[in-house]
Design a protein around this motif. Sequence first.
Motif: not given
Lengths: 98, 264
Positions: B8, B98-99, B120, B124-126, B129-130, B133, B158, B162
């Motif tokens: 990432t 989804t995550p 990735c 820093i959006e969806q 996060k996916n 995860a 971030l 997490a």
Amino acid sequence: MSLLDFLNRFFGKDNTTSKNVAKERLRLVLVHDRANVSPQLLESLKEDLIKVISNYMEIDENALEVNLDSSDDSVALVANIPVVRMKRINGEVEEKIG
Amino acid sequence: MGEVIVITSGKGGVGKTTTTANIGTGLASLGYKVVLVDTDIGLRNLDVVMGLENRIVYDIVDVTTGNCRLKQALIKDKRFEGLYLLPAAQTKDKSAVTPEDMKNLTGELKAEFDFVIIDCPAGIEQGFKNAIAGAEKAIVIATPEVSAVRDADRIIGLLEAAELREPKLIVNRIRPLMVKKGDMMGIEDMIDILAIDLLGVVPDDESIVVSTNRGEPAVLDNNSRAGEAYRNIAKRITGQQVPLMNLEVPDGLLHKFKKLLGFK
């Protein structure tokens, strides 16, 4: 460019090299970024401040303000702490803190 | 049980996909079973960088929606026996996964593979996060520019929030001559600012453009400096101790003069 400037630049000791400008700008911007990402950091700092200061004086905890303030080339922690009353201190402070 | 590693950076265009392709291919060339997962839904690219774009039938969204079985969507690499790609969907958007889906998916993959490498998307959006995860480890890519370093710092925060502790840094596209002249941040500068461990340094190298043109990861090119850096990084991921490669570039006249005097 004078010879001295050139030598400084050559040996990387000049603060005006674009690399050092980049580092300095990043340092400042990251202080703010990191504080914004974790408001809980300022919150826990506030709690700790209250704990320490309460050993010496009574303060108005609700009116207490702690912020990061930045000017061109520095960042300062600015705290505004209204004092309600001073405590009588007779040398037993260290005990209380410890 | 394999390891799930997310690659990432926050900022786009710093080399996440190239790094994913090269680390994955590098690990496969060392004999490991590796699957690369492209989570950049809508902006699929890992397939072209790997040169596998003509083999895609199903994608990651087909798997998570139950349209096909996981095995059907995995594309076998043409060079290495143990290397596979799970491509991103090109026509859906990021909310298609989804995550929770990703946790299940990576769980299934790491039972089969030694390494699950997740590419990735930027931001820093969806999609981010996916991608994180199901990950157990994270690699952060940054180029020596203020924008990339700032975004990397945000991403590190971030990741730690997490519970992805101790992400490792890859400094990409460094130009040693510019660093020497004081016109580019060096490795120490970046470690100093970001305060994380260094996994590797990849020099800016034209061979990356050529290898991407051909769909052949640079890690397979023995003449590529970037390829050498990625080979070292792959070895470090497997736990080997490999020193940083010498980034010194022969320096024209001065170099020739030193050589003449026997300093090199």
